[in-house]
Design a protein around this motif. Structure first.
Motif, PDB file in Angstrom:
ATOM      1  N   ASP A  49       0.853  -1.194   0.000  1.00  0.00           N
ATOM      2  CA  ASP A  49       0.000   0.000   0.000  1.00  0.00           C
ATOM      3  C   ASP A  49       0.891   1.247   0.000  1.00  0.00           C
ATOM      4  OD1 ASP A  49      -2.249  -1.569   0.085  1.00  0.00           O
ATOM      5  OD2 ASP A  49      -2.734  -1.164   2.183  1.00  0.00           O
ATOM      6  N   THR A  50       0.291   2.400  -0.157  1.00  0.00           N
ATOM      7  CA  THR A  50       1.059   3.642  -0.121  1.00  0.00           C
ATOM      8  C   THR A  50       1.644   3.852   1.270  1.00  0.00           C
ATOM      9  OG1 THR A  50      -0.318   4.627  -1.827  1.00  0.00           O
ATOM     10  CG2 THR A  50       0.935   6.143  -0.443  1.00  0.00           C
ATOM     11  N   SER A  51       2.927   4.130   1.316  1.00  0.00           N
ATOM     12  CA  SER A  51       3.620   4.357   2.580  1.00  0.00           C
ATOM     13  C   SER A  51       3.274   5.732   3.126  1.00  0.00           C
ATOM     14  CB  SER A  51       5.124   4.254   2.353  1.00  0.00           C
ATOM     15  OG  SER A  51       5.822   4.672   3.495  1.00  0.00           O
ATOM     16  N   THR A  52       3.053   5.795   4.432  1.00  0.00           N
ATOM     17  CA  THR A  52       2.764   7.074   5.076  1.00  0.00           C
ATOM     18  C   THR A  52       3.753   7.387   6.193  1.00  0.00           C
ATOM     19  OG1 THR A  52       1.231   5.971   6.584  1.00  0.00           O
ATOM     20  CG2 THR A  52       0.298   6.959   4.585  1.00  0.00           C
ATOM     21  N   GLU A  53       4.591   6.424   6.538  1.00  0.00           N
ATOM     22  CA  GLU A  53       5.525   6.601   7.655  1.00  0.00           C
ATOM     23  C   GLU A  53       6.690   5.632   7.531  1.00  0.00           C
ATOM     24  OE1 GLU A  53       1.937   6.112   9.876  1.00  0.00           O
ATOM     25  OE2 GLU A  53       2.828   4.477  11.020  1.00  0.00           O
ATOM     26  N   TRP A  54       7.642   5.755   8.436  1.00  0.00           N
ATOM     27  CA  TRP A  54       8.792   4.853   8.479  1.00  0.00           C
ATOM     28  C   TRP A  54       8.630   3.923   9.671  1.00  0.00           C
ATOM     29  CZ3 TRP A  54      12.171   4.503   4.646  1.00  0.00           C
ATOM     30  CH2 TRP A  54      12.259   5.571   3.753  1.00  0.00           C
ATOM     31  N   ASP A  55       8.966   2.666   9.470  1.00  0.00           N
ATOM     32  CA  ASP A  55       8.878   1.680  10.548  1.00  0.00           C
ATOM     33  C   ASP A  55      10.273   1.166  10.876  1.00  0.00           C
ATOM     34  OD1 ASP A  55       7.648  -0.190  12.362  1.00  0.00           O
ATOM     35  OD2 ASP A  55       8.080  -1.749  10.888  1.00  0.00           O
ATOM     36  N   HIS A  56      10.521   0.932  12.167  1.00  0.00           N
ATOM     37  CA  HIS A  56      11.760   0.278  12.576  1.00  0.00           C
ATOM     38  C   HIS A  56      11.610  -1.203  12.236  1.00  0.00           C
ATOM     39  CE1 HIS A  56      11.913   3.892  15.118  1.00  0.00           C
ATOM     40  NE2 HIS A  56      13.190   3.813  14.814  1.00  0.00           N
ATOM     41  N   LEU A  57      12.394  -1.668  11.287  1.00  0.00           N
ATOM     42  CA  LEU A  57      12.323  -3.069  10.871  1.00  0.00           C
ATOM     43  C   LEU A  57      12.572  -3.978  12.077  1.00  0.00           C
ATOM     44  CD1 LEU A  57      11.994  -4.938   8.433  1.00  0.00           C
ATOM     45  CD2 LEU A  57      14.469  -4.825   8.142  1.00  0.00           C
ATOM     46  N   ARG A  58      13.625  -3.691  12.788  1.00  0.00           N
ATOM     47  CA  ARG A  58      13.924  -4.426  14.023  1.00  0.00           C
ATOM     48  C   ARG A  58      13.569  -3.513  15.185  1.00  0.00           C
ATOM     49  NH1 ARG A  58      18.324  -4.129  10.919  1.00  0.00           N
ATOM     50  NH2 ARG A  58      18.742  -5.882   9.571  1.00  0.00           N
ATOM     51  N   PRO A  59      12.792  -3.986  16.139  1.00  0.00           N
ATOM     52  CA  PRO A  59      12.328  -3.111  17.225  1.00  0.00           C
ATOM     53  C   PRO A  59      13.476  -2.559  18.061  1.00  0.00           C
ATOM     54  CG  PRO A  59      11.734  -5.407  17.666  1.00  0.00           C
ATOM     55  CD  PRO A  59      12.328  -5.365  16.298  1.00  0.00           C
ATOM     56  N   LEU A  60      13.271  -1.366  18.594  1.00  0.00           N
ATOM     57  CA  LEU A  60      14.263  -0.742  19.462  1.00  0.00           C
ATOM     58  C   LEU A  60      14.188  -1.290  20.874  1.00  0.00           C
ATOM     59  CD1 LEU A  60      13.882   2.991  18.351  1.00  0.00           C
ATOM     60  CD2 LEU A  60      15.291   1.180  17.351  1.00  0.00           C
ATOM     61  N   VAL A  61      12.980  -1.734  21.268  1.00  0.00           N
ATOM     62  CA  VAL A  61      12.741  -2.247  22.618  1.00  0.00           C
ATOM     63  C   VAL A  61      11.968  -3.555  22.522  1.00  0.00           C
ATOM     64  CG1 VAL A  61      11.599  -1.763  24.829  1.00  0.00           C
ATOM     65  CG2 VAL A  61      12.673   0.099  23.562  1.00  0.00           C
ATOM     66  N   ASP A  62      12.357  -4.531  23.331  1.00  0.00           N
ATOM     67  CA  ASP A  62      11.632  -5.801  23.398  1.00  0.00           C
ATOM     68  C   ASP A  62      11.559  -6.216  24.860  1.00  0.00           C
ATOM     69  OD1 ASP A  62      10.336  -8.135  22.511  1.00  0.00           O
ATOM     70  OD2 ASP A  62      12.233  -9.239  22.479  1.00  0.00           O
ATOM     71  N   LYS A  63      10.352  -6.473  25.337  1.00  0.00           N
ATOM     72  CA  LYS A  63      10.136  -6.842  26.751  1.00  0.00           C
ATOM     73  C   LYS A  63      10.757  -5.806  27.688  1.00  0.00           C
ATOM     74  CE  LYS A  63       9.972 -11.638  25.489  1.00  0.00           C
ATOM     75  NZ  LYS A  63      10.791 -12.779  25.191  1.00  0.00           N
ATOM     76  N   GLN A  64      10.533  -4.546  27.364  1.00  0.00           N
ATOM     77  CA  GLN A  64      10.979  -3.388  28.143  1.00  0.00           C
ATOM     78  C   GLN A  64      12.499  -3.293  28.263  1.00  0.00           C
ATOM     79  OE1 GLN A  64       8.785  -3.652  31.817  1.00  0.00           O
ATOM     80  NE2 GLN A  64       6.945  -2.834  30.854  1.00  0.00           N
ATOM     81  N   ARG A  65      13.218  -3.909  27.340  1.00  0.00           N
ATOM     82  CA  ARG A  65      14.683  -3.835  27.332  1.00  0.00           C
ATOM     83  C   ARG A  65      15.151  -3.388  25.948  1.00  0.00           C
ATOM     84  NH1 ARG A  65      17.151  -6.826  31.769  1.00  0.00           N
ATOM     85  NH2 ARG A  65      19.029  -6.268  30.641  1.00  0.00           N
TER      86      ARG A  65
END
Length: 132
Positions: free
Chosen positions: A12-28
């Protein structure tokens, strides 16, 4: 005229940028940061649905609004393109030569087949000599 930028996950048409790999996982913190190698164009549906989940797990899950659940026809090809982009980024990251921001944007554009232009602030930084 601005050209259409497609969501890396569903097309679909992109409207934003996504972090491919998350910055935080399980609050870490995961160790990944907000840099071009960790960003992909995304539509709002995909970005919100994915949250901080691993991209491949989410993409092929039955999560609400995931590409699989939405019936994206070329989901395997989209996943393969993301994997190829990650592999390419890893090879360049091991290179002893520093890549300029403009080159990074061009690489990202070719990976997703869409034209992206660096922001004016990125262009200014690219013209400033960087320490080695």
């Amino acid at each position: 005229m601005l050209e259409r930028v497609a969501c890396a996950y569903c097309g679909d048409t992109s409207t934003e940028w996504d972090h491919l790999r998350p910055l935080v996982d399980k609050q870490r913190p995961t160790g990944y940061i907000s840099e071009i190698r960790n960003l992909v164009p995304a539509c709002g549906k995909c970005n919100q649905s994915k949250g901080n989940k691993a991209w491949r797990t989410w993409m092929f899950s039955d999560a609400r609004l995931s590409p699989k659940r939405r019936g994206v026809a070329d989901i395997d090809a989209r996943a393969a393109r993301i994997v190829a982009s990650i592999a390419s980024d890893l090879l360049r990251a091991r290179s002893p030569h520093r890549r300029e921001p403009r080159e990074a944007w061009s690489t990202r554009r070719s990976a997703y087949g869409t034209p992206l232009r660096p922001s004016p602030s990125t262009r200014r930084r690219a013209s400033t000599p960087q320490p080695h």
